[in-house]
Design a protein around this motif. Sequence first.
Motif, PDB file in Angstrom:
ATOM      1  N   ALA A   8      -0.623   9.312   3.041  1.00 20.63           N
ATOM      2  CA  ALA A   8      -1.848   8.549   2.792  1.00 20.63           C
ATOM      3  C   ALA A   8      -2.480   8.920   1.458  1.00 20.63           C
ATOM      4  N   SER A   9      -2.383  10.174   1.038  1.00 19.36           N
ATOM      5  CA  SER A   9      -3.020  10.615  -0.198  1.00 19.36           C
ATOM      6  C   SER A   9      -2.108  10.510  -1.415  1.00 19.36           C
ATOM      7  N   SER A  10      -0.873  10.039  -1.232  1.00 20.56           N
ATOM      8  CA  SER A  10       0.075   9.884  -2.339  1.00 20.56           C
ATOM      9  C   SER A  10      -0.076   8.517  -2.988  1.00 20.56           C
ATOM     10  N   TRP A  11       0.644   8.308  -4.096  1.00 21.59           N
ATOM     11  CA  TRP A  11       0.626   6.973  -4.722  1.00 21.59           C
ATOM     12  C   TRP A  11       1.219   5.925  -3.785  1.00 21.59           C
ATOM     13  N   LEU A  12       2.135   6.311  -2.900  1.00 23.89           N
ATOM     14  CA  LEU A  12       2.677   5.364  -1.936  1.00 23.89           C
ATOM     15  C   LEU A  12       1.585   4.891  -0.983  1.00 23.89           C
ATOM     16  N   GLY A  13       0.803   5.834  -0.465  1.00 19.63           N
ATOM     17  CA  GLY A  13      -0.297   5.437   0.411  1.00 19.63           C
ATOM     18  C   GLY A  13      -1.301   4.557  -0.301  1.00 19.63           C
ATOM     19  N   ALA A  14      -1.599   4.887  -1.562  1.00 21.15           N
ATOM     20  CA  ALA A  14      -2.546   4.072  -2.334  1.00 21.15           C
ATOM     21  C   ALA A  14      -2.028   2.652  -2.515  1.00 21.15           C
ATOM     22  N   ASP A  15      -0.732   2.524  -2.815  1.00 20.29           N
ATOM     23  CA  ASP A  15      -0.151   1.190  -2.999  1.00 20.29           C
ATOM     24  C   ASP A  15      -0.214   0.380  -1.700  1.00 20.29           C
ATOM     25  N   LEU A  16       0.130   1.026  -0.585  1.00 19.04           N
ATOM     26  CA  LEU A  16       0.141   0.308   0.689  1.00 19.04           C
ATOM     27  C   LEU A  16      -1.275  -0.088   1.110  1.00 19.04           C
ATOM     28  N   LYS A  17      -2.246   0.778   0.858  1.00 20.84           N
ATOM     29  CA  LYS A  17      -3.634   0.434   1.201  1.00 20.84           C
ATOM     30  C   LYS A  17      -4.134  -0.736   0.359  1.00 20.84           C
ATOM     31  N   GLN A  18      -3.792  -0.748  -0.917  1.00 18.92           N
ATOM     32  CA  GLN A  18      -4.238  -1.841  -1.775  1.00 18.92           C
ATOM     33  C   GLN A  18      -3.617  -3.171  -1.353  1.00 18.92           C
TER      34      GLN A  18
END
Length: 543
Positions: A369-379
């Motif tokens: 959730a705190s990685s760039w992957l989590g950021a991309d999926l949240k966006q």
Amino acid sequence: MEYDVVIVGGGPAGLSAAIALKQRAPDCSVCLLEKGAEIGAHLLSGALLDPRALQELLPARWQQAPLGTEVSEDQLWLLQSDSRATRLPHWALPPSMNNQGCRIISLGTLCRWLAKEAESLGVEIYPGFAASELIIEAGVVKGVLTGDLGLDKAGKPKADHVPGMALLGRYTLLAEGARGHLGKQAIQQFELASPTQPQHYALGFKELWQVPAAQSRPGQVLHGSGWPLGVQAGKTRSHGGFYLYHLADNQVSVGLIVDLNYQNPWLSPFDEFQRLKQHPLLKQVLQGGERISYGARAITKGGWHSLPRMHFPGGLLLGCDAGTLDFSRIKGIHSAMKSGLLAAETLLPHLGKKEQGGRELADYDQALASSWLGADLKQARNFGAALHSTGPWLGGAFNWLEQRLFKGRSPFQLLDKGEDYRALKAANRCQPIIYPKPDGVLSFDKLSSVYLANTNHDEDQPCHLRLQDARIPVEVNLPTWAEPAVRYCPAGVFELVTLAEQPHLQINSANCIHCKTCDIKDPSQNIIWTPPQGGSGPNYPNM
């Protein structure tokens, strides 16, 4: 056989986890199982690679990987009919559809290269071994059991019978791809499913073509939506989109992605794909060419809202087993690789201890959730639901505004709470779809397509497609939905046969290309896909 870590699946997630573990903890023992005859045999993707995770995994060597053709041009199209198309201006493209810096690759070729990297570090890789079930003791996953080899149709040992093996691990990582057999077991067993919305899937097709040199545009990438999907007769919805990628050496990959929440049971995703290639936009590229490969595979596309809890006692779900694909970018390779990297980082503190394993690795979900992957999926959390609820025009406009104006941080939360298999309407409420006969030039039948998938199963082995109740196909599915299995399967596995005027569902399991559509879309949830004998299935050399 005992290991520190057992990994199931030789795709980008599993291989990245294996490499990262051995890079950081050379003394840990890592075993990787792959049900295909070799690494890459069952891997299918469009495939566009964002090299970001590969650069993190192998910062000094990533450019030595088989990176195919660099993207030179993006085009986005809306097909308005079987002859009309509108190209959207560049400013109208959502930022997520910008593919500059990405590579058009063969996923199988990339993962064969990654497998060599893993083996050079000491990872033990066993292709041709299908993990058939989880070993669970006292509520903790202790490893996996591989399926027996050499059983006849009745499940009795033949002369070449080899019993399955128990592969025990302090931790077990499930990286089987979309709708993984063991991942499905773990989600049910440990109640991991997201409470926000169910997981959603699509069926992705791919054909590889050799085209005349004058029609080749290496690096050009086309995406689009609209015809032949969209609003069907009888006001039943179907969604999806197409892609066409120009590779080097006068080759192109072309495909159609059909969301598996379509409503009309008469729809055949395979025939929609064959129809698509007759559109002038695609025909001008493919005509005069030769189709050299075919395949199909389910895609996990629910995104952020559908992510399950990814840790369970003794292990983790990785990549498309969990659903890390970023559907707004139509990319999942880099996200699967990142999930493998995060899994390795989560495991490292535990591997150095004397503990026996089995702990809940709750840090993994937070790390993702705190990685760039989590950021991309949240966006991109609302991307799929917007398209499903309002269609390509309004949904596309919403996604453009959310990405351009709100930078993926809008206050809105759009959910798609309907299960894909529940979406089908009764057959008598829908307009039957009459598909044109294949011309053998641009469009083809299922059997000739399956031939190009190089699928192979021992005819004398237990059927790996199991019916929970053999009566349901004829007594429930046929009168209600005209038994949609004969149409949604892209390989002609299911066939209605009438003997003495009594129909029954015949399962031609030797045709199966392991797409998992039947396990997902069957409206009665009566079909269970299980791993066949290890090494069986398609053999994609360059897909």
